[in-house]
Design a protein around this motif. Structure first.
Motif, short mmCIF file in Angstrom:
data_model
loop_
_atom_site.label_atom_id
_atom_site.label_comp_id
_atom_site.label_asym_id
_atom_site.label_seq_id
_atom_site.Cartn_x
_atom_site.Cartn_y
_atom_site.Cartn_z
N LYS A 145 0.83 -1.21 0.00
CA LYS A 145 0.00 0.00 0.00
C LYS A 145 0.86 1.26 0.00
N ILE A 146 1.89 1.26 0.84
CA ILE A 146 2.77 2.42 0.95
C ILE A 146 3.48 2.66 -0.38
N LYS A 147 4.00 1.59 -0.99
CA LYS A 147 4.69 1.74 -2.27
C LYS A 147 3.74 2.25 -3.36
N GLY A 148 2.48 1.80 -3.32
CA GLY A 148 1.50 2.28 -4.28
C GLY A 148 1.26 3.77 -4.14
N GLU A 149 1.12 4.24 -2.90
CA GLU A 149 0.94 5.66 -2.65
C GLU A 149 2.17 6.45 -3.09
N MET A 150 3.36 5.89 -2.80
CA MET A 150 4.60 6.58 -3.19
C MET A 150 4.72 6.66 -4.71
#
Length: 118
Positions: free
Chosen positions: A61-66
């Protein structure tokens, strides 16, 4: 040196850093528990694997947002007492330095929360 980014993007970078840090710690612990002689080693390995799965889902999820925000974080650079992360948001370059002992303290706090330990 900080890049001129909003606080929510800075917090996202910090979450990425600590999530990868915790994954690394738990993967190392998982390898160690397989070689130790616990009475029931499968229980410990299962617990660690379940928490690793949760952390990896958070990391996705974090990588997707980044990716959506066009933010990249480089691998850490370690010296004697500091860990430094370079990050690249919106064409800028910034660096975050963490004192290794402070990072261990925060990592311990986050692991306690992950394992629901008061």
């Amino acid at each position: 040196m900080k890049a001129p980014i909003p606080k929510n993007e800075e917090n996202l970078i910090i979450e990425y850093i600590y999530t990868t840090y915790l994954i690394q710690i738990l993967e190392n612990d998982n390898q160690i528990t397989s070689s130790l002689s616990f009475k029931i080693p499968e229980a410990y390995q299962h617990l660690i694997e379940c928490k690793l799965k949760l952390l990896r889902m958070d990391l996705v999820k974090i990588k997707g947002e980044m990716k959506e925000l066009k933010i990249k974080v480089a691998d850490p650079i370690r010296d004697d007492i500091f860990i430094e992360y370079a990050y690249f948001p919106h064409g800028y370059e910034g660096r975050m330095r963490f004192w290794e002992s402070a990072m261990e303290y925060e990592g311990t706090r986050r692991l306690k929360n992950l394992f629901n330990i008061n």
